[in-house]
Structures are given as structure tokens and as C-alpha cells.
Scaffold this active site. Structure first.
Site, short mmCIF file in Angstrom:
data_model
loop_
_atom_site.label_atom_id
_atom_site.label_comp_id
_atom_site.label_asym_id
_atom_site.label_seq_id
_atom_site.Cartn_x
_atom_site.Cartn_y
_atom_site.Cartn_z
N GLU A 1 34.02 27.02 23.36
CA GLU A 1 34.78 26.43 22.17
C GLU A 1 36.24 26.52 22.43
O GLU A 1 36.96 25.51 21.92
CB GLU A 1 34.41 27.41 21.25
CG GLU A 1 32.72 27.40 20.63
CD GLU A 1 31.96 28.78 20.81
OE1 GLU A 1 32.78 29.56 20.30
OE2 GLU A 1 30.87 28.78 20.78
N THR B 1 21.39 21.58 22.57
CA THR B 1 20.11 21.71 22.07
C THR B 1 20.19 22.45 20.46
O THR B 1 19.13 22.42 19.90
CB THR B 1 19.13 22.71 22.82
OG1 THR B 1 19.99 24.12 22.50
CG2 THR B 1 19.15 22.54 24.33
N THR B 2 21.24 22.33 19.87
CA THR B 2 21.18 22.86 18.48
C THR B 2 20.59 21.92 17.69
O THR B 2 20.93 20.59 17.63
CB THR B 2 22.73 23.02 18.20
OG1 THR B 2 23.47 24.06 18.89
CG2 THR B 2 22.78 23.50 16.75
O1 LIG Z 1 28.84 29.33 16.28
C1 LIG Z 1 28.61 29.23 17.81
C2 LIG Z 1 29.17 30.35 18.42
O2 LIG Z 1 28.88 30.09 20.01
C3 LIG Z 1 28.14 31.50 18.32
O3 LIG Z 1 28.76 32.56 18.82
C4 LIG Z 1 28.06 27.85 18.18
O4 LIG Z 1 29.24 27.22 18.58
C5 LIG Z 1 27.01 27.13 17.25
O5 LIG Z 1 25.99 28.13 17.41
C6 LIG Z 1 26.67 25.87 17.81
O6 LIG Z 1 26.04 25.96 19.37
P1 LIG Z 1 26.27 24.79 20.10
O7 LIG Z 1 25.78 23.59 19.69
O8 LIG Z 1 25.46 25.22 21.41
O9 LIG Z 1 27.62 24.67 20.68
#
Ligand SMILES: O=C([C@H](O)CO)[C@H](O)[C@H](O)COP(=O)(O)O
Length: 197
Positions: A164, A103-104
Site C-alpha cells: 500500500e 484476487t480480491t
Molecule cells: O485493506 C487492506 C489491507 O491490506 C488489510 O490489512 C487491503 O488493501 C484490502 O483488503 C485489499 O486487498 P488487496 O486487493 O489484496 O490489495
């Protein structure tokens, strides 16, 4: 820090490594047991792409950059979205996206643009029904916590940590399978590695 505190910290970090590797083991077991062919489909899509663009925000993007390098080592034409040298994506290209939440905002908007011009989206996400997942031609569903799943039921780690780490594992696994299938030796790949570092 006194000696007792240092010893306690060492034990706590060692315990944390155990927690993290166990969580990664559970993700790997689930991916290997999954009945869909998304991992193989992901490899096939990347191998056949005229160009691969990689995209992710924050730590998801950082993890995916490691895969971008490996795909470059394989000889694929790879671009990291956001770098000033990254060109326009066009029909037939593949946009490899990692987003735990799916959802980003900037990630979904970029995926919509790519989809709109006829590129294929390959998504790594925890959320196949997310806006990103709905755009994807191939979705690898990673059974990890998204960054705001703070309840700790899926992962004890902070925020999207497990997702991640899984992005790196999946990216390296796809690379490894494609590399083995290519028949190329490590020596043949190595001249592509940066010689200005
Ligand atoms: O930087 C991130 C991390 O989880 C924060 O602790 C996320 O990877 C970043 O905000 C992107 O989010 P998503 O698109 O939900 O992977």
C-alpha cells in the site's frame, strides 16, 4: 505509561520507521532496476486515456485515491469507482486498479466488467499471474508482500502495508513524470484543487 515504557516505545517506533523506509527503498531499487517498461507504459496509458477510473479495496483503495487526486490536478478526467458520481466505464477508458493479492473478489469482478466493455486495465499488484494480472493491458509488478503473506519473508510489516505504501510512491512517481513532461507549472495546476474544502 511510566517514563521508561514511554522511552522504550519511542525507540521501538523509531526502529519501525527505519524498517519501513528500508523496505520501501528495496521496492524502489527493484522497480528502478526492472528491465520491463511497465512504469513508462503506465504513464503513457494514463496520459492518453479519455477517462481514468480508479479502483481498490481497503487500504489499497485509500492509497490509490491519492493518485486519483493528482491525476485530476493534471487535468485528466478521473473517477473513483464506488463514488455515487462515478459513471459507467466504456471502451477506451482506463481502469487503474491497485490490488496486492490480485484476487480480491469485488475488484476482480469490476476488472472483468471493465475488460468486457473494452476498457484497458492498468494493474498495480504483487501478483502478475493473478486473476487481476491476467486481465491487465499493463501490469506494474510491485515486489512487496500481499495481505495474507504472513510469513514475513518479503516484508516485516503487517499485512499489505508495504504494498500500500508502494502504491502511493508509484502513483506519485507517475504523476511527477507526467507533470514534468506536460511543462505546466505548479501555479497552473493549482486552480484545479478543491476550493470547497
Ligand atoms: O485493506 C487492506 C489491507 O491490506 C488489510 O490489512 C487491503 O488493501 C484490502 O483488503 C485489499 O486487498 P488487496 O486487493 O489484496 O490489495
Amino acid at each position: 505509561m511510566n517514563e521508561t515504557t514511554t522511552t522504550q516505545t519511542r525507540l521501538a517506533v523509531a526502529d519501525a520507521i527505519g524498517i519501513i523506509t528500508a523496505e520501501n527503498g528495496r521496492v524502489v531499487d527493484a522497480l528502478r532496476a526492472a528491465s520491463d517498461s511497465s512504469l513508462d507504459d503506465a504513464g503513457a496509458l494514463l496520459a492518453s486515456a479519455p477517462r481514468v477510473f480508479v479502483l481498490g479495496a481497503g487500504r489499497s483503495g485509500l492509497a490509490l485515491k491519492m493518485t486519483a487526486m493528482r491525476l485530476m490536478h493534471l487535468g485528466l478526467d478521473v473517477h473513483v469507482v464506488g463514488e455515487v458520481t462515478s459513471p459507467a466505464i466504456t471502451a477506451g477508458d482506463v481502469l487503474l486498479v491497485a490490488s496486492g493479492s490480485g484476487t480480491t473478489g469485488a475488484i476482480v469482478r469490476a476488472a472483468e466488467t471493465a475488460h468486457g466493455v473494452g476498457a484497458s486495465i492498468l494493474a498495480l499488484t504483487t501478483a502478475p499471474e493473478s486473476p487481476l494480472g491476467r486481465l491487465a493491458a499493463v501490469t506494474v509488478v510491485i515486489p512487496a508482500a500481499a495481505k495474507q503473506d504472513h510469513a514475513g519473508q518479503v516484508s516485516a510489516q503487517y499485512s499489505g502495508g508495504l504494498f500500500e505504501q508502494s502504491v502511493l510512491l508509484v502513483g506519485d512517481a507517475i504523476f511527477h513524470a507526467l507533470w514534468q513532461a506536460s511543462g505546466a507549472t505548479a501555479e497552473q495546476l493549482w486552480p484545479r484543487h478543491a476550493n470547497l474544502e
